[in-house]
Every structure is written in structure tokens, then in C-alpha cells.
Design a protein around this motif. Structure first.
Motif, PDB file in Angstrom:
ATOM      1  N   TYR A   1      30.991  38.624  28.058  1.00  0.00           N
ATOM      2  CA  TYR A   1      29.914  38.855  29.017  1.00  0.00           C
ATOM      3  C   TYR A   1      28.674  39.444  28.359  1.00  0.00           C
ATOM      4  CZ  TYR A   1      34.053  38.309  31.893  1.00  0.00           C
ATOM      5  OH  TYR A   1      35.221  37.827  32.446  1.00  0.00           O
TER       6      TYR A   1
ATOM      7  N   ASP B   1      35.178  45.364  30.778  1.00  0.00           N
ATOM      8  CA  ASP B   1      35.577  43.973  30.573  1.00  0.00           C
ATOM      9  C   ASP B   1      35.847  43.645  29.110  1.00  0.00           C
ATOM     10  OD1 ASP B   1      35.370  43.358  33.274  1.00  0.00           O
ATOM     11  OD2 ASP B   1      33.242  42.877  33.132  1.00  0.00           O
TER      12      ASP B   1
ATOM     13  N   ARG C   1      41.172  41.244  43.523  1.00  0.00           N
ATOM     14  CA  ARG C   1      39.732  41.437  43.294  1.00  0.00           C
ATOM     15  C   ARG C   1      39.463  42.860  42.811  1.00  0.00           C
ATOM     16  NH1 ARG C   1      39.498  38.501  48.241  1.00  0.00           N
ATOM     17  NH2 ARG C   1      39.050  40.410  49.430  1.00  0.00           N
TER      18      ARG C   1
ATOM     19  N   VAL D   1      35.877  42.620  40.700  1.00  0.00           N
ATOM     20  CA  VAL D   1      34.935  41.562  41.076  1.00  0.00           C
ATOM     21  C   VAL D   1      34.758  41.571  42.590  1.00  0.00           C
ATOM     22  CG1 VAL D   1      35.482  40.115  39.087  1.00  0.00           C
ATOM     23  CG2 VAL D   1      36.789  39.837  41.204  1.00  0.00           C
ATOM     24  N   ASP D   2      33.752  40.829  43.070  1.00  0.00           N
ATOM     25  CA  ASP D   2      33.423  40.841  44.493  1.00  0.00           C
ATOM     26  C   ASP D   2      34.065  39.694  45.278  1.00  0.00           C
ATOM     27  OD1 ASP D   2      31.755  43.102  44.187  1.00  0.00           O
ATOM     28  OD2 ASP D   2      30.091  41.820  43.543  1.00  0.00           O
ATOM     29  N   THR D   3      34.250  38.564  44.623  1.00  0.00           N
ATOM     30  CA  THR D   3      34.762  37.399  45.347  1.00  0.00           C
ATOM     31  C   THR D   3      36.049  36.887  44.714  1.00  0.00           C
ATOM     32  OG1 THR D   3      33.612  35.724  44.006  1.00  0.00           O
ATOM     33  CG2 THR D   3      32.364  36.740  45.820  1.00  0.00           C
ATOM     34  N   THR D   4      36.790  36.131  45.511  1.00  0.00           N
ATOM     35  CA  THR D   4      38.037  35.562  44.999  1.00  0.00           C
ATOM     36  C   THR D   4      37.759  34.525  43.918  1.00  0.00           C
ATOM     37  OG1 THR D   4      39.143  35.948  47.124  1.00  0.00           O
ATOM     38  CG2 THR D   4      40.144  34.324  45.657  1.00  0.00           C
ATOM     39  N   ALA D   5      36.660  33.785  44.062  1.00  0.00           N
ATOM     40  CA  ALA D   5      36.300  32.807  43.027  1.00  0.00           C
ATOM     41  C   ALA D   5      36.060  33.505  41.694  1.00  0.00           C
ATOM     42  CB  ALA D   5      35.061  32.028  43.453  1.00  0.00           C
ATOM     43  N   GLN D   6      35.383  34.650  41.738  1.00  0.00           N
ATOM     44  CA  GLN D   6      35.166  35.419  40.514  1.00  0.00           C
ATOM     45  C   GLN D   6      36.489  35.918  39.947  1.00  0.00           C
ATOM     46  OE1 GLN D   6      32.501  38.356  42.131  1.00  0.00           O
ATOM     47  NE2 GLN D   6      30.657  37.323  41.363  1.00  0.00           N
ATOM     48  N   ALA D   7      37.404  36.286  40.841  1.00  0.00           N
ATOM     49  CA  ALA D   7      38.712  36.770  40.402  1.00  0.00           C
ATOM     50  C   ALA D   7      39.493  35.677  39.678  1.00  0.00           C
ATOM     51  CB  ALA D   7      39.514  37.286  41.595  1.00  0.00           C
TER      52      ALA D   7
ATOM     53  N   LEU E   1      38.201  33.130  38.067  1.00  0.00           N
ATOM     54  CA  LEU E   1      37.552  32.888  36.788  1.00  0.00           C
ATOM     55  C   LEU E   1      37.889  33.981  35.784  1.00  0.00           C
ATOM     56  CD1 LEU E   1      35.565  31.192  35.124  1.00  0.00           C
ATOM     57  CD2 LEU E   1      33.718  32.590  36.066  1.00  0.00           C
ATOM     58  N   LYS E   2      37.837  35.233  36.228  1.00  0.00           N
ATOM     59  CA  LYS E   2      38.085  36.335  35.310  1.00  0.00           C
ATOM     60  C   LYS E   2      39.547  36.381  34.880  1.00  0.00           C
ATOM     61  CE  LYS E   2      36.640  41.099  34.670  1.00  0.00           C
ATOM     62  NZ  LYS E   2      35.903  42.227  35.280  1.00  0.00           N
TER      63      LYS E   2
END
Length: 251
Positions: A42, A53, A225, A230-236, A238-239
Motif C-alpha cells: 500500500y 498493513d 471487516r 476495512v470498511d466494506t466486504t469487498a475491501q475485506a 481483496l485484503k
């Protein structure tokens, strides 16, 4: 153990803990008894991203890492700055030359003074090739106390190529192994729920597949999350994928 057998053992390591233990013991044979590895996905133009991170591995004492990492001294370390701007290996003589020529900033000097107080005075840094502008990995190889930089440079002259190969393999292997950082691993249920989200399933679909209620699935996703910050499940998703926490085969 021969060099080839050691390299084979590194590539077959099943966990970061196993890999790191082997690497620390091998580097100690060359006189490097304290290692500090760092990697970020990042990186930005202004920094290295959130330290939470980072992938950080070290066998330095907590007394050292609590200050060098915990108080952010690493960001002003001359060899860290070198690693961010270069690839390959470099002798810590770079920092010694900066000190002797008066080209070191006050913040850099404070890092050097702290390192001296902790017996971190000679070594080599390796900056790995980046796979994208946002990623960066490097390792600092600290020589055992009592060794001079001249002695370390002589060791590198003789064994530097094989030391580089070993460190490159360790770096590449780390990229394939799960790493969550202290206290940030996912539970089996959280990971499974994220995996189904990654497969395009809805909350109701996942509830049916896992034999749970939709509310329970939502709870697992919320806790995932939070664990990943992270804020969103999509971000979760990805991470977790970046950290190799997705689709992990249970022992």
C-alpha cells in the motif's frame, strides 16, 4: 545442510514461522544474527501506507523494535530511504559515509545514534524488486556485535551472491504464505464467508450453503471487516486475498 538442500527446504516451508526460523538460523552462519524484514502493498507517493498493513518479520529484541518500528524511527533510517529508492544490496557503509561527510539530517542522525546504543552498527540491506509501484519489500541484515563494517563487507565479497539468492527466495516465498499480523487473523467461519462472497454469492446464498442464518453470516462478515480494518466486504475480500488468507487448506 548443503546450500541446495537449504533452498529446497525454504521453498517447501508451510508457514511463515517455519520459513523465518530457517532463514534466521542460516543468516546467522554468515554473521547476521538479527534480521528485520518489511513489505507493504500500500505504498503511496507520500509514505508506506498504514503500518498495521505491513508484513514485518524480525528476531530483534522488543526493546529495539518498540522504538525503531513502534515510534516510527524506521521512516528516517538512512538505509530504509536507500531501500525505497533502489533495488539490490547495499553495505551500511553508505550511512557511515553520510555521517563522516556531514550529509546526514538530524532525524537520520538520531536513528543512527539509537542503532549504536542497541549494537546495530554494521550490516547489509537488501531491497527486492517491486512487482508494482505500490509494493516494496526489503530486509536489513544486522551483523553480530563486535563485527566491523569492513569484516561484513569482506563476508559479502565472498558470499554475497548466495546470500542474495537465499533472501530473494525467502521474500518470494513469503508472498505465497498466509500472514495476518498479530491478532488480525480470520476465523475459519469468517474466511469461509468471505470466500463465498468472492465467488459471487449473496448473503442468503451463503447462509444456505453454510447452514446458518443470514444474520449470522452478516456477523461473520462484520467481524472479518473489523479484523482486517476495512470498511466494506469487498475491501475485506481483496485484503484477505493479498494476505493469502483466502482458500487456506486447513491442517
Amino acid at each position: 545442510m548443503s546450500r541446495i538442500l537449504h533452498l529446497e527446504a525454504l521453498t517447501n516451508a508451510q508457514s511463515i514461522e517455519e520459513l523465518w526460523d530457517m532463514h534466521c538460523r542460516k543468516m546467522e552462519e554468515y554473521g547476521f544474527d538479527r534480521l528485520l524484514y518489511g513489505f507493504t502493498r500500500y505504498r503511496t507517493t507520500n509514505g508506506l501506507g498504514d503500518p498495521e498493513d505491513f508484513v514485518v518479520l524480525t528476531n530483534h529484541s522488543p526493546e529495539y523494535t518498540d522504538v525503531f518500528m513502534g515510534q516510527g524511527l524506521y521512516f528516517h533510517a538512512p538505509m530504509v530511504k536507500w531501500a525505497l529508492e533502489h533495488e539490490g544490496a547495499a553495505s551500511w557503509r553508505i550511512a557511515l559515509d553520510m555521517l563522516s561527510t556531514g550529509t546526514m539530517t538530524e532525524s537520520e542522525r538520531r536513528v543512527v545514534d539509537f542503532n549504536r546504543s542497541m549494537g546495530v552498527t554494521a550490516g547489509y540491506s537488501v531491497s527486492f524488486k517491486s512487482i508494482s509501484p505500490r509494493t516494496k519489500g526489503a530486509i536489513a541484515l544486522t551483523a553480530r556485535k563486535g563485527l566491523s563494517q569492513d569484516e561484513v563487507d569482506a563476508t559479502w565479497e565472498r558470499f554475497g551472491h548466495e546470500i542474495m539468492v537465499m533472501n530473494n527466495i525467502v521474500h518470494l516465498k513469503i508472498m505465497t504464505l498466509p500472514y495476518a499480523g498479530p491478532g488480525r487473523g480470520l476465523t475459519k467461519r469468517q474466511r469461509e464467508a468471505l470466500q463465498w462472497v468472492g465467488d459471487g454469492k449473496t448473503t442468503q446464498d451463503i447462509a444456505t450453503i453454510m447452514g446458518l442464518t443470514s444474520a449470522t453470516i452478516e456477523k461473520h462478515l462484520r467481524l472479518a471487516r473489523e479484523a482486517l480494518n476495512v470498511d466494506t466486504t469487498a475491501q475485506a475480500v481483496l485484503k484477505a486475498a493479498f494476505q493469502n488468507q483466502m482458500f487456506v487448506v486447513e491442517a
